[in-house]
Design a protein around this motif. Sequence first.
Motif, mmCIF file in Angstrom:
data_model
loop_
_atom_site.group_PDB
_atom_site.id
_atom_site.type_symbol
_atom_site.label_atom_id
_atom_site.label_comp_id
_atom_site.label_asym_id
_atom_site.label_seq_id
_atom_site.Cartn_x
_atom_site.Cartn_y
_atom_site.Cartn_z
ATOM 1 N N THR A 198 0.935 -1.150 0.026
ATOM 2 C CA THR A 198 0.063 -0.076 -0.012
ATOM 3 C C THR A 198 0.918 1.255 -0.029
ATOM 4 O O THR A 198 0.634 2.206 -0.745
ATOM 5 N N LEU A 199 1.941 1.143 0.682
ATOM 6 C CA LEU A 199 2.862 2.392 0.900
ATOM 7 C C LEU A 199 3.625 2.602 -0.579
ATOM 8 O O LEU A 199 3.745 3.543 -0.928
ATOM 9 N N ALA A 200 3.898 1.168 -0.913
ATOM 10 C CA ALA A 200 4.529 1.354 -2.255
ATOM 11 C C ALA A 200 3.712 1.954 -3.459
ATOM 12 O O ALA A 200 4.034 2.991 -4.283
ATOM 13 N N TRP A 201 2.511 1.550 -3.508
ATOM 14 C CA TRP A 201 1.376 2.155 -4.256
ATOM 15 C C TRP A 201 1.186 3.816 -4.256
ATOM 16 O O TRP A 201 1.202 4.380 -5.118
ATOM 17 N N LEU A 202 1.366 4.378 -3.143
ATOM 18 C CA LEU A 202 1.401 5.560 -2.801
ATOM 19 C C LEU A 202 2.299 6.417 -3.508
ATOM 20 O O LEU A 202 2.181 7.794 -3.633
ATOM 21 N N LEU A 203 3.469 5.686 -3.672
ATOM 22 C CA LEU A 203 4.532 6.465 -4.267
ATOM 23 C C LEU A 203 4.478 6.855 -5.629
ATOM 24 O O LEU A 203 5.513 7.592 -6.227
ATOM 25 N N ASN A 204 3.603 6.129 -6.260
ATOM 26 C CA ASN A 204 3.289 6.747 -7.715
ATOM 27 C C ASN A 204 2.840 8.005 -7.787
ATOM 28 O O ASN A 204 3.097 8.808 -8.920
ATOM 29 N N LEU A 205 2.415 8.598 -6.483
ATOM 30 C CA LEU A 205 1.880 9.933 -6.691
ATOM 31 C C LEU A 205 2.902 10.985 -6.950
ATOM 32 O O LEU A 205 2.994 12.060 -7.369
ATOM 33 N N VAL A 206 4.272 10.763 -6.327
ATOM 34 C CA VAL A 206 5.555 11.455 -6.589
ATOM 35 C C VAL A 206 6.380 10.926 -7.660
ATOM 36 O O VAL A 206 7.636 10.974 -7.635
ATOM 37 N N LYS A 218 -1.478 4.750 -14.022
ATOM 38 C CA LYS A 218 -0.538 4.161 -13.185
ATOM 39 C C LYS A 218 -1.229 3.795 -11.691
ATOM 40 O O LYS A 218 -0.879 2.870 -10.951
ATOM 41 N N MET A 219 -1.913 4.861 -10.881
ATOM 42 C CA MET A 219 -2.571 4.661 -10.084
ATOM 43 C C MET A 219 -3.607 3.426 -9.875
ATOM 44 O O MET A 219 -3.706 2.630 -9.038
ATOM 45 N N VAL A 220 -4.397 3.455 -10.936
ATOM 46 C CA VAL A 220 -5.246 2.391 -11.073
ATOM 47 C C VAL A 220 -4.774 0.986 -11.527
ATOM 48 O O VAL A 220 -5.030 -0.068 -10.853
ATOM 49 N N ALA A 221 -3.566 1.124 -12.157
ATOM 50 C CA ALA A 221 -2.819 -0.354 -12.323
ATOM 51 C C ALA A 221 -2.296 -0.551 -10.944
ATOM 52 O O ALA A 221 -2.309 -1.566 -10.649
ATOM 53 N N GLY A 222 -1.860 0.298 -10.309
ATOM 54 C CA GLY A 222 -1.201 -0.063 -8.995
ATOM 55 C C GLY A 222 -2.184 -0.655 -7.887
ATOM 56 O O GLY A 222 -1.885 -1.457 -7.045
ATOM 57 N N LEU A 223 -3.472 -0.187 -7.774
ATOM 58 C CA LEU A 223 -4.451 -0.487 -7.046
ATOM 59 C C LEU A 223 -4.703 -1.830 -7.478
ATOM 60 O O LEU A 223 -5.113 -2.691 -6.444
ATOM 61 N N LEU A 224 -4.808 -2.070 -8.708
ATOM 62 C CA LEU A 224 -5.269 -3.513 -9.020
ATOM 63 C C LEU A 224 -4.121 -4.523 -8.629
ATOM 64 O O LEU A 224 -4.496 -5.643 -8.251
ATOM 65 N N VAL A 225 -2.944 -4.125 -8.685
ATOM 66 C CA VAL A 225 -1.698 -4.983 -8.017
ATOM 67 C C VAL A 225 -1.873 -5.160 -6.746
ATOM 68 O O VAL A 225 -1.767 -6.333 -6.220
ATOM 69 N N LEU A 226 -2.235 -4.165 -6.146
ATOM 70 C CA LEU A 226 -2.399 -4.223 -4.531
ATOM 71 C C LEU A 226 -3.789 -5.212 -4.255
ATOM 72 O O LEU A 226 -3.849 -6.111 -3.205
ATOM 73 N N VAL A 227 -4.780 -5.167 -5.058
ATOM 74 C CA VAL A 227 -5.883 -6.130 -4.917
ATOM 75 C C VAL A 227 -5.584 -7.629 -5.286
ATOM 76 O O VAL A 227 -6.144 -8.326 -4.631
ATOM 77 N N VAL A 228 -4.687 -7.588 -6.093
ATOM 78 C CA VAL A 228 -4.217 -9.042 -6.427
ATOM 79 C C VAL A 228 -3.343 -9.559 -5.274
ATOM 80 O O VAL A 228 -3.436 -10.947 -4.897
ATOM 81 N N CYS A 229 -2.465 -8.887 -4.741
ATOM 82 C CA CYS A 229 -1.701 -8.879 -3.464
ATOM 83 C C CYS A 229 -2.750 -9.544 -2.343
ATOM 84 O O CYS A 229 -2.387 -10.523 -1.699
ATOM 85 N N VAL A 230 -3.901 -8.541 -2.215
ATOM 86 C CA VAL A 230 -4.588 -9.095 -0.979
ATOM 87 C C VAL A 230 -5.514 -10.303 -1.203
ATOM 88 O O VAL A 230 -5.379 -11.313 -0.132
ATOM 89 N N ILE A 231 -5.796 -10.535 -2.487
ATOM 90 C CA ILE A 231 -6.351 -11.823 -2.622
ATOM 91 C C ILE A 231 -5.449 -12.755 -2.632
ATOM 92 O O ILE A 231 -6.046 -14.014 -2.176
ATOM 93 N N GLY A 232 -4.381 -12.538 -3.160
ATOM 94 C CA GLY A 232 -3.452 -13.917 -3.255
ATOM 95 C C GLY A 232 -2.946 -14.191 -1.824
ATOM 96 O O GLY A 232 -2.581 -15.509 -1.515
ATOM 97 N N VAL A 233 -3.099 -13.360 -0.869
ATOM 98 C CA VAL A 233 -2.484 -13.703 0.393
ATOM 99 C C VAL A 233 -3.566 -14.083 1.452
ATOM 100 O O VAL A 233 -3.230 -15.085 2.083
ATOM 101 N N LEU A 234 -4.664 -13.606 1.226
ATOM 102 C CA LEU A 234 -5.780 -13.736 2.102
ATOM 103 C C LEU A 234 -6.560 -14.712 1.766
ATOM 104 O O LEU A 234 -7.396 -15.272 2.707
ATOM 105 N N PHE A 235 -6.857 -15.272 0.437
ATOM 106 C CA PHE A 235 -7.788 -16.069 0.046
ATOM 107 C C PHE A 235 -7.048 -17.207 -0.718
ATOM 108 O O PHE A 235 -5.887 -17.110 -1.173
#
Length: 269
Positions: free
Chosen positions: A106-114, A252-269
């Motif tokens: 999540t923190l890495a995703w926010l780095l796209n803003l800068v 890039k933020m949308v793509a990063g958000l999808l990466v984050l969703v994949v991470c959450v699904i892959g780890v929790l489910f």
Amino acid sequence: MIDLQIAWMLLETLLPTEIAVPAANVVGALTGDAITTAVGVDPFSSLTSSLDVGFAQAEAISTEETDGGFWASVSDALVWTRDTVRDVMMPVGVVALGISLILACTLAWLLNLVALPGNWLAIALMALYAWLGPETGRWQLGLVSLAIAFLLGLVGELVEFLAGAMGASRAGASRRATLMAIVGSIIGAIVGGIVGLPIPVVGPVLAAILFGGLGATAGAMYAEWNDGKTWRDSWRIGQAAFWGRTTGTVGKMVAGLLVLVVCVIGVLF
């Protein structure tokens, strides 16, 4: 055969040389014939062939060890490192490690803003977790999730590239103006993230995107004005920089958000 050899030794010892040599030749011939007849193969040639085969096998083994020695050592070192890190991390708990990965992504995703490669940092963290983390169970992160995240990262880079191509550069901005637009967007995104907007949760993110675009506009206009262009031309290039920066960041933020969703699904489910 042994009796003939003993007889030859006795003859050589007891008889004179003139008699012993012919006798030895006869015994040797008989011995050789006996061996050849009994075995069917010359014993000395068989021994030589066996030695040649042994040397060839030894050379082949030595060559294999030489060729694979370095990579085998690297593989052993990686396996040892992974097992050591697992021994250190496992007492912390698999659940804590999985949640830490999600927070770090999540923190890495926010780095796209800068204008930093936050998506690739998140993907690298996912790859590290997949290598060091659990191999089975609910908290496992498989290669399928990692491959999907990698493809999404490529899509984000493609969107940002196309947006930049249709931005200030296409409007006729100089290299200096393009560089100043990037610097201005970084400064604007940082200021926007600090100031924020009065919108719950997503206010800082939206402010960073908006201020990043404004910073790109200001940087491009300042560079073009210093190069002697009129305010109208500078404003046109500044507008192009704003839309290029904003579109690229959003994509890039949308793509990063999808990466984050994949991470959450892959780890929790």
